[in-house]
Scaffold this motif. Sequence first.
Motif, PDB file in Angstrom:
ATOM      1  N   LEU A  43       0.644  -0.592 -12.642  1.00  0.00           N
ATOM      2  CA  LEU A  43       0.461  -1.358 -11.413  1.00  0.00           C
ATOM      3  C   LEU A  43       0.815  -2.808 -11.705  1.00  0.00           C
ATOM      4  O   LEU A  43       0.053  -3.519 -12.372  1.00  0.00           O
ATOM      5  N   ASP A  44       1.997  -3.225 -11.248  1.00  0.00           N
ATOM      6  CA  ASP A  44       2.490  -4.576 -11.523  1.00  0.00           C
ATOM      7  C   ASP A  44       2.039  -5.524 -10.418  1.00  0.00           C
ATOM      8  O   ASP A  44       2.790  -5.857  -9.506  1.00  0.00           O
ATOM      9  N   ASP A  45       0.781  -5.947 -10.512  1.00  0.00           N
ATOM     10  CA  ASP A  45       0.183  -6.852  -9.519  1.00  0.00           C
ATOM     11  C   ASP A  45       0.380  -6.302  -8.112  1.00  0.00           C
ATOM     12  O   ASP A  45       0.798  -7.009  -7.188  1.00  0.00           O
ATOM     13  N   THR A  46       0.046  -5.015  -7.961  1.00  0.00           N
ATOM     14  CA  THR A  46       0.341  -4.293  -6.727  1.00  0.00           C
ATOM     15  C   THR A  46      -0.566  -4.696  -5.571  1.00  0.00           C
ATOM     16  O   THR A  46      -0.251  -4.411  -4.419  1.00  0.00           O
ATOM     17  N   LEU A  47      -1.691  -5.347  -5.863  1.00  0.00           N
ATOM     18  CA  LEU A  47      -2.665  -5.636  -4.812  1.00  0.00           C
ATOM     19  C   LEU A  47      -2.629  -7.093  -4.374  1.00  0.00           C
ATOM     20  O   LEU A  47      -3.519  -7.540  -3.658  1.00  0.00           O
ATOM     21  N   SER A  48      -1.596  -7.830  -4.768  1.00  0.00           N
ATOM     22  CA  SER A  48      -1.577  -9.276  -4.528  1.00  0.00           C
ATOM     23  C   SER A  48      -1.521  -9.642  -3.050  1.00  0.00           C
ATOM     24  O   SER A  48      -1.973 -10.716  -2.669  1.00  0.00           O
ATOM     25  N   ALA A  49      -0.968  -8.759  -2.210  1.00  0.00           N
ATOM     26  CA  ALA A  49      -0.809  -9.089  -0.784  1.00  0.00           C
ATOM     27  C   ALA A  49      -1.945  -8.554   0.079  1.00  0.00           C
ATOM     28  O   ALA A  49      -1.890  -8.664   1.300  1.00  0.00           O
ATOM     29  N   LEU A  50      -2.981  -7.985  -0.552  1.00  0.00           N
ATOM     30  CA  LEU A  50      -4.069  -7.384   0.216  1.00  0.00           C
ATOM     31  C   LEU A  50      -5.200  -8.386   0.417  1.00  0.00           C
ATOM     32  O   LEU A  50      -5.469  -9.229  -0.453  1.00  0.00           O
ATOM     33  N   ARG A 107       0.827  -1.213   0.000  1.00  0.00           N
ATOM     34  CA  ARG A 107       0.000   0.000   0.000  1.00  0.00           C
ATOM     35  C   ARG A 107       0.861   1.262   0.000  1.00  0.00           C
ATOM     36  O   ARG A 107       0.524   2.255  -0.651  1.00  0.00           O
ATOM     37  N   LEU A 108       1.989   1.230   0.729  1.00  0.00           N
ATOM     38  CA  LEU A 108       2.903   2.379   0.685  1.00  0.00           C
ATOM     39  C   LEU A 108       3.503   2.538  -0.710  1.00  0.00           C
ATOM     40  O   LEU A 108       3.662   3.657  -1.212  1.00  0.00           O
ATOM     41  N   SER A 109       3.829   1.419  -1.345  1.00  0.00           N
ATOM     42  CA  SER A 109       4.364   1.478  -2.703  1.00  0.00           C
ATOM     43  C   SER A 109       3.336   2.049  -3.667  1.00  0.00           C
ATOM     44  O   SER A 109       3.666   2.846  -4.554  1.00  0.00           O
TER      45      SER A 109
END
Length: 647
Positions: free
Chosen positions: A525-532, A509-511
């Motif tokens: 957005l390179d799979d930026t939400l994968s850890a959410l 989220r900071l990234s």
Amino acid sequence: MSADAHRSNTLAAPGELISEPSIAPAGEKGLRANSLWRLVPYLRPYRTRLIVMFVVALASIGSTIAIPLMTKAVIDGPVRHKDEHGLWVLGASAILLGIAEAALWMLRRWLVQLASTGVETDIRKQMHARLQVLPMSFHGSWQSGQLLSRIMNDLGMMRRFIGFGAVMLVLNLIQVVVVTIMLLAMYWPLGIVVLVSIGPVVAANLHYERQFTKASRAAQDQTGNVATQVEEAALGIRVIKSFGREDYSFERFDEQARTLRDIQLRKVKIMSRFWTLLEVIPTATLVIVLALGAHAVGDGSITLGTLVAFITFMLNLVWPIASLGFLLSMLQETVTAADRVGEIFDAPREIFSGQRDVPITSGRLEFRDAGFRFPDSEEWALRHLDLVVEPGETVALVGATGSGKSVLTGLVSRLQDVSEGAVLIDDVDVRELPLPVVRKVVATAFEDPTLFSMSVRENLTLGHPDATDAEIDRAIDVAQAGFVRDLPFGLETRIGEQGMSLSGGQRQRLSLARAVLPEPRILVLDDTLSALDVHTEALVEQALRSVLAEATGIVVAHRASTVLLADKVALLERGTISHVGSHTELLATVPEYRYLLAADDEIDDAEHDETWLSDVERDALDEGVLVGMPTERSADRRREDNCEGSR
């Protein structure tokens, strides 16, 4: 002329683009001969100090040579003639001369250290700047510990040689030559003895030089391996602990440390043999000189004062001759260090800043028959890419693991350059644009976010240092990163290295907030939400819609919920875009796409109106994707089998 004002053709300030080196690249024959000459441009800003230092050093050598001559004058004059007044005068003069010599040595050391530390800092800054402009292929093939070893240990070795070894080597050679001439002038038979003794020293140096050079290079390379091991163990401590592999990690480090110790002991063995010769030869020479000198005094060939002065000169030669091996070994280590540092500067650049400074207003993105392959590979990672993303439009990239999605996103911000074709922004090839313009227009949030050991605010404003508090708050809200306000010192809280004090979702989220903050024309957005988690992801996606409506967006997606952010979807297969269309269209007509998003069937079913005859038909499509059968024929065959079975 100050060091800050000086800029040669090989020196660049941090952040500046550095020109290609003008000497042979690493590995060619001429490199070792040129390694030390490459230091010359860095010495130019300090030439005034170095010239003054050299004059002072020559004066100190003069003082060193004058003291034995005064000793001779005292013995053959006041002592021999029992002249008490003359003894006090010459004695006081000798004391003052000794004090002057000490003061000159102190001044010399101060001047040369100012120059050597300045040179080290200049090279270290340029080396760091060089690392910033080298391609990702370079950083992917080099261990970070090796880079750390070069920028710290090797530059430290070069500084010590400039500040001590080079100066002492030159001054000692001058002192050896001058004192030898003085000895020959005072009494040539003894002078010949001293001159002959220098020969074995030179021969020993030539004999051991090659062995020591190889061992020195091996030791410096192994130091980089040890540094890599330490860094990996520190960064991966959570994984090591979670698997209970502390002993394994220690054994790996112990193996590298033992190897380094063995190499260092090999160096010690070589140097011990060399030093043994350097101790034996001067001592044996001194014994011979004493014997022959005593005989010469006895038969009146020379005076007692001359013999004492001769022996004093001899003692003054012991250190310069004995230190010759140490200084020459330091020279070899410095040449090796310069070679290793030169490998960084000689690494070829692949990304160059363009010169076409045109304003980017809309952010229209186009891939025109673009292809990419890695420098060390014959296979194409991407080939024949054709895709247009209009301003305000968002495209989702969907593809199997290894299909080239991350490589494609890297082409937009020029982390890599296309090997063929072109990537255009507002109909301008990105290679023609200045790099600062490209990096300002394009912002990327990566799947594996990198955070730095500094405050939250500094991490957030990395791409937009002048951001206002209102802009920062907006980015935090978009990324649902409000947790930063609850940290002990809010935005001023310093986070640990790699952000390890935060969870994976918090780092992502900071990234994301960091990428959104500059309000770029193109947002990747390179799979930026994968850890959410799904709830946080839904909130982030809702907030992102307003951001993506104002920018050109590329979203790497593995889940249907992320795909729904996009206006259209591009399916990436075997390095090329095979289908482009809406989520519903691809879901209904492209079995490969449906298979990739099979885990999100519940969402898929809610988003398309395709009516399946039966589950058998869906299984047939899966089979077609998995085994490569023509999906229509497979589905028809299943329908026929199903109908025959019902009869």
